[in-house]
Design an enzyme around this catalytic site. Structure first.
Site, short mmCIF file in Angstrom:
data_model
loop_
_atom_site.label_atom_id
_atom_site.label_comp_id
_atom_site.label_asym_id
_atom_site.label_seq_id
_atom_site.Cartn_x
_atom_site.Cartn_y
_atom_site.Cartn_z
N PHE A 1 0.92 -1.25 0.07
CA PHE A 1 -0.14 0.03 0.01
C PHE A 1 0.88 1.38 -0.01
O PHE A 1 0.89 2.07 0.89
CB PHE A 1 -1.07 -0.04 1.07
N LEU A 2 1.90 1.10 -1.13
CA LEU A 2 2.95 2.25 -1.10
C LEU A 2 2.21 3.89 -1.04
O LEU A 2 1.49 4.02 -1.70
CB LEU A 2 3.76 2.10 -2.02
N HIS A 3 3.10 4.48 -0.50
CA HIS A 3 3.20 6.02 -0.63
C HIS A 3 4.48 6.73 -0.75
O HIS A 3 5.35 5.73 -0.86
CB HIS A 3 2.32 6.36 0.71
N GLU A 4 4.32 7.84 -0.89
CA GLU A 4 5.76 8.71 -0.99
C GLU A 4 6.81 8.32 0.05
O GLU A 4 7.73 8.35 -0.42
CB GLU A 4 5.37 10.10 -1.05
N HIS B 1 7.38 5.57 1.38
CA HIS B 1 8.06 4.23 0.60
C HIS B 1 8.93 4.46 -0.43
O HIS B 1 9.88 4.15 -0.71
CB HIS B 1 7.18 3.24 0.46
N GLY C 1 12.81 3.50 6.92
CA GLY C 1 12.49 5.10 7.11
C GLY C 1 12.67 5.39 8.56
O GLY C 1 12.52 4.57 9.51
P1 AMP Z 1 5.94 -0.41 6.17
O1 AMP Z 1 5.14 -0.82 4.90
O2 AMP Z 1 5.00 0.51 7.02
O3 AMP Z 1 6.38 -1.51 6.90
O4 AMP Z 1 7.04 0.59 5.72
C1 AMP Z 1 8.06 0.18 5.05
C2 AMP Z 1 9.26 1.22 5.09
O5 AMP Z 1 8.74 2.37 4.91
C3 AMP Z 1 9.90 1.42 6.53
O6 AMP Z 1 11.29 1.33 6.68
C4 AMP Z 1 9.09 2.51 7.13
O7 AMP Z 1 10.04 3.13 8.12
C5 AMP Z 1 9.15 3.38 5.79
N1 AMP Z 1 8.14 4.49 5.84
C6 AMP Z 1 6.82 4.45 6.22
N2 AMP Z 1 6.33 5.71 6.13
C7 AMP Z 1 7.24 6.52 5.99
C8 AMP Z 1 7.20 7.81 5.88
N3 AMP Z 1 6.25 8.49 5.93
N4 AMP Z 1 8.58 8.46 5.39
C9 AMP Z 1 9.66 7.56 5.35
N5 AMP Z 1 9.53 6.30 5.43
C10 AMP Z 1 8.36 5.67 5.75
#
Ligand code: AMP
Length: 276
Positions: free
Chosen positions: A23-26, A28, A138
């Site tokens: 569910f990727l956003h900016e 990621h 992140g």
């Molecule tokens: P997730 O899909 O939530 O497990 O996140 C995957 C990676 O994306 C992890 O290393 C998170 O820390 C990073 N991440 C999630 N949200 C953000 C954000 N707003 N800014 C920077 N990195 C992020």
């Protein structure tokens, strides 16, 4: 996945890896871009990891859109998407887990028992499958990055970790897949996390060294918003994640929080250093 990576490595490529739950956003995508730019072979995993969710948490409802994710990372020039099934990662009889003691019980670990054990286990497995030279995480999940660095050191994994800044909405809310759950009023209220962090940074800049006073002010800001419930607000040492009494300029301190906005648990943080 292993065969593909070995082939790439045999051609001298450096492998970069971005683990995600999709569910990727900016946020990621900032990691994905760094990975593509800095390595010769980029791998992004999309896996909603069941072992890092508690029984009362949102594993089943966690937002998923793999097709959209694939087109987003394709557009960034990623070489491989690794999208395993839960049964493949955790076959019947799976019984081996990775734990980073003490660090895993602090901050988020206090209310999310077993969460970091799940994170460490899946990341260790993914590291063994993808064998990255460098992995991108992140700062949004500050405790996660600190724990994973410790695991890498303790287990001699030889993976380099790069931690990239938090990407925010224009008004300051840190991007998160869980922001989707917020209704209009909650979305407004969620700004209190960022506002309390900015206030804390400002206080440090103007000379406040007392962590208790800063945390108290942050709690007031958060509690003044509707539908907010604090899980924790803490100022901690970046190595052991234990609370510090003063921000003294010797070392960075991490100001971290988890706050429920309605039913949605959000996290945010900032790093401060009191420059003399
Ligand atoms: P997730 O899909 O939530 O497990 O996140 C995957 C990676 O994306 C992890 O290393 C998170 O820390 C990073 N991440 C999630 N949200 C953000 C954000 N707003 N800014 C920077 N990195 C992020």
């Amino acid at each position: 996945m292993k065969a593909a990576v070995w082939e790439e490595k045999s051609h001298g490529k450096r492998v970069g890896f971005v683990p995600t739950m999709g569910f990727l956003h900016e946020g990621h995508l900032s990691l994905v871009r760094a990975c593509v730019q800095k390595t010769g072979c980029s791998v992004v995993s999309i896996f909603v990891n069941p072992t890092q969710f508690g029984p009362q948490e949102d594993f089943k409802d966690y937002p998923r859109d793999v097709d959209r994710d694939i087109s987003l990372i394709k557009a960034e020039g990623v070489d491989y998407a690794f999208i395993p099934d839960a049964e493949e990662m955790y076959p019947v009889g799976f019984s081996t887990y990775a734990e980073v003691h003490e660090l895993q019980d602090r901050l988020c670990g206090r209310s999310r028992t077993g969460h970091f054990r799940g994170v460490c286990t899946v990341v260790l497995k993914l590291f063994h499958i993808v064998e990255p030279d460098i992995a991108f995480f992140g700062q949004k999940d500050a405790q996660q990055a600190i724990i994973l660095k410790k695991m890498i050191r303790d287990l001699d994994l030889g993976v380099k970790i790069e931690v990239l800044p938090i990407i925010r909405e224009e008004d300051g809310l840190a991007l998160s897949s869980r922001n989707l759950y917020l209704d209009k009023e909650q979305r407004k209220s969620a700004l209190c996390l960022f506002q309390s962090l900015r206030e804390a940074e400002q206080m440090v800049k103007s000379g406040e060294k007392n962590a208790k006073i800063i945390v108290q002010r942050m709690r007031e800001i958060i509690q003044s918003g509707p539908q907010t419930r604090i899980d924790y607000v803490e100022i901690v040492d970046m190595d052991d994640l234990l609370p510090v009494e003063t921000i003294d300029g010797e070392k960075d301190a991490l100001i971290a929080m988890a706050v429920f906005i309605g039913p949605v648990r959000l996290i945010d943080n900032t790093i401060v250093r009191r420059k003399e």
